[in-house]
Motif scaffolding. Structure first.
Motif, PDB file in Angstrom:
ATOM      1  N   TRP A 111       2.172  -5.260  13.082  1.00 21.83           N
ATOM      2  CA  TRP A 111       1.500  -3.705  12.631  1.00 21.83           C
ATOM      3  C   TRP A 111       0.213  -4.097  11.720  1.00 21.83           C
ATOM      4  O   TRP A 111      -0.973  -3.581  12.032  1.00 21.83           O
ATOM      5  CB  TRP A 111       2.422  -2.770  12.020  1.00 21.83           C
ATOM      6  N   VAL A 142       4.110   4.591  14.218  1.00 20.88           N
ATOM      7  CA  VAL A 142       4.710   3.285  14.830  1.00 20.88           C
ATOM      8  C   VAL A 142       6.051   3.163  14.470  1.00 20.88           C
ATOM      9  O   VAL A 142       6.194   2.958  13.292  1.00 20.88           O
ATOM     10  CB  VAL A 142       3.835   2.003  14.727  1.00 20.88           C
ATOM     11  N   ALA A 196       9.288   1.177  13.335  1.00 23.53           N
ATOM     12  CA  ALA A 196       9.677  -0.161  13.071  1.00 23.53           C
ATOM     13  C   ALA A 196      11.082  -0.437  13.426  1.00 23.53           C
ATOM     14  O   ALA A 196      11.555  -1.136  12.581  1.00 23.53           O
ATOM     15  CB  ALA A 196       9.500  -0.218  11.334  1.00 23.53           C
ATOM     16  N   MET A 223       2.503   3.281   5.011  1.00 23.39           N
ATOM     17  CA  MET A 223       3.807   2.871   5.445  1.00 23.39           C
ATOM     18  C   MET A 223       4.927   3.547   4.640  1.00 23.39           C
ATOM     19  O   MET A 223       4.734   3.892   3.634  1.00 23.39           O
ATOM     20  CB  MET A 223       3.988   1.436   4.556  1.00 23.39           C
ATOM     21  N   LEU A 250       3.825   3.292   9.846  1.00 29.22           N
ATOM     22  CA  LEU A 250       4.781   2.594  10.291  1.00 29.22           C
ATOM     23  C   LEU A 250       5.893   2.985   9.557  1.00 29.22           C
ATOM     24  O   LEU A 250       6.017   3.326   8.479  1.00 29.22           O
ATOM     25  CB  LEU A 250       4.665   1.085   9.669  1.00 29.22           C
ATOM     26  N   ARG A 276       7.798  -7.085  12.558  1.00 26.95           N
ATOM     27  CA  ARG A 276       7.124  -5.789  12.888  1.00 26.95           C
ATOM     28  C   ARG A 276       5.956  -5.299  12.097  1.00 26.95           C
ATOM     29  O   ARG A 276       5.246  -4.777  12.320  1.00 26.95           O
ATOM     30  CB  ARG A 276       8.339  -4.610  13.125  1.00 26.95           C
ATOM     31  N   SER A 290       5.853  -5.109   3.356  1.00 24.55           N
ATOM     32  CA  SER A 290       4.598  -4.907   3.507  1.00 24.55           C
ATOM     33  C   SER A 290       3.769  -5.315   2.496  1.00 24.55           C
ATOM     34  O   SER A 290       2.660  -5.908   2.611  1.00 24.55           O
ATOM     35  CB  SER A 290       4.207  -3.288   3.825  1.00 24.55           C
ATOM     36  N   SER A 341      -2.704   5.152  10.831  1.00 28.35           N
ATOM     37  CA  SER A 341      -1.297   4.451  11.607  1.00 28.35           C
ATOM     38  C   SER A 341      -0.227   4.643  10.482  1.00 28.35           C
ATOM     39  O   SER A 341      -0.494   4.111   9.228  1.00 28.35           O
ATOM     40  CB  SER A 341      -1.774   3.135  12.013  1.00 28.35           C
TER      41      SER A 341
END
Length: 395
Positions: free
Chosen positions: A77, A47, A49, A1, A33, A73, A100, A31
């Protein structure tokens, strides 16, 4: 993140990008974010946000993403990812990191980048942040000064794992002839054949990066070494940056604007001296590691974080922060001493091996393995060593 906007590059974003790519090379699925504008080109593993908004933070401006839509979002995710471990950067900032922390379940690793020994806001927010921070399984700080900020403001402790650099990328870069000076092939020792080049990389209009200090030192440097050029890479108002200089010497400053990673490496490979005149707010100093990786002798402001990165001054020279006269004197001494510059290159090139992603990525992966009840891919003795450094137990 990633807490900060992907489309405005900075040290945290570069750290996350390079860590993601190192983990992918090791065979893991990653991944990321991150806040990003709609038209921002993103790597396949990132990805968006949504768009970020600028917020003054720690002597700079951070572009953050926060709110109900961002929270939705984050939850999507996390739900879609089914991750084995969630790595949150700057979980105490009002951004995706805190969102998160609130939303995540399962093993969480957090990295703390900020060094701010007098953050009243962080102290005041401590009681509010604690329920989220208590969900973190393991904490990493990028430097002793980031760790100290965490301990003094939020409690708990962290293992120190520095920012990483692809040392080979910088070491193997091809110098650019128009950026080279004294140390170019064919130059005469002492600089008789070519003038020196000094490099600076950073946001021009961010005071804590210290370009005004370097500009105040430049007239004295040019008085003794008239052909010296200052190469400046970074965004900002170029006319304002040279406004304090006498008209006659402004032509010795060459602005390169934003440069690619490749050109940054080529610049650092080309200059005779890299100067980091930063005034504060630094928890690490990744540009110093990049410069040493490229073989550039380093002259830096004597910040605690910079002193640590430069091995107490053994891998680069230091001058008192915001002291333009001391900066000029040190720069002139180094530019007149090829043997000293050569010695700094040798020490720096050996010192930076500690920061290569082959080392740093492995240590971070060891933390992941520890908090997820480790797979066999990480040596048991490494997990034991890190567990002792973290001072943590599972549960």
């Amino acid at each position: 993140m990633c807490p900060y906007s992907w489309d405005v590059p900075g040290g945290v974003q570069f750290h996350i990008r390079d860590l993601a790519e190192d983990l992918i090379r090791r065979g893991h699925e990653v991944s990321v974010l991150a806040p990003a504008d709609e038209d921002t080109p993103l790597p396949p593993y990132v990805v968006s946000a949504g768009r970020a908004v600028p917020v003054p933070y720690n002597g700079s401006v951070a572009r953050l993403n926060f709110g109900f839509l961002s929270a939705a979002r984050v939850r999507r995710w996390l739900h879609d990812g089914g991750f084995d471990v969630i790595h949150i950067h700057e979980p105490a900032s009002p951004s995706l990191g805190l969102l998160s922390c609130w939303a995540a379940q399962g093993p969480i690793v957090a990295t703390f980048h900020t060094s701010n020994p007098r953050s009243r806001a962080m102290i005041a927010a401590g009681p509010i942040l604690q329920p989220a921070l208590e969900k973190i399984s393991a904490r990493i700080a990028v430097s002793e000064y980031a760790r100290r900020t965490l301990v003094e403001h939020l409690g708990g402790d962290a293992v120190v794992i520095p920012n990483g650099v692809d040392v080979g990328f910088f070491a193997d870069a091809e110098p650019k002839s128009e950026w080279q000076g004294l140390d170019a092939p064919g130059s005469v020792a002492g600089g008789a054949a070519r003038a020196a080049t000094i490099g600076f990389i950073g946001r021009i209009d961010e005071p804590r990066k210290g370009l005004p200090t370097l500009m105040r030192a430049l007239p004295r440097i040019l008085a003794e070494r008239p052909g010296t050029r200052l190469l400046v890479a970074g965004r900002g108002d170029e006319q304002e940056a040279v406004a304090s200089l006498p008209e006659a010497v402004r032509g010795q400053v060459e602005f390169l604007g934003m440069v690619s990673d490749e050109d940054k490496a080529r610049l650092l490979r080309s200059v005779d001296l890299y100067v980091a005149p930063n005034t504060g707010g630094e928890s690490f100093g990744i540009i110093l590691v990049e410069a040493m990786s490229a073989g550039a002798p380093v002259l830096a402001g004597d910040l605690d974080a910079f002193r640590q990165v430069l091995d107490g001054g053994a891998a680069g020279e230091l001058f008192p922060v915001e002291d333009a006269d001391a900066l000029a004197a040190a720069a002139l001494r180094l530019l007149s001493d090829p043997a000293r510059r050569s010695a700094l290159r040798a020490v720096g090139s050996a010192h930076v091996r500690r920061f290569d992603w082959s080392v740093v990525g492995g240590e971070i992966l060891s933390v992941y393995e520890m908090v997820t009840d480790g797979a066999a891919s990480v040596a048991p003795d490494e997990r034991t060593r890190l567990r002792g450094r973290l001072g943590l137990t599972r549960g």
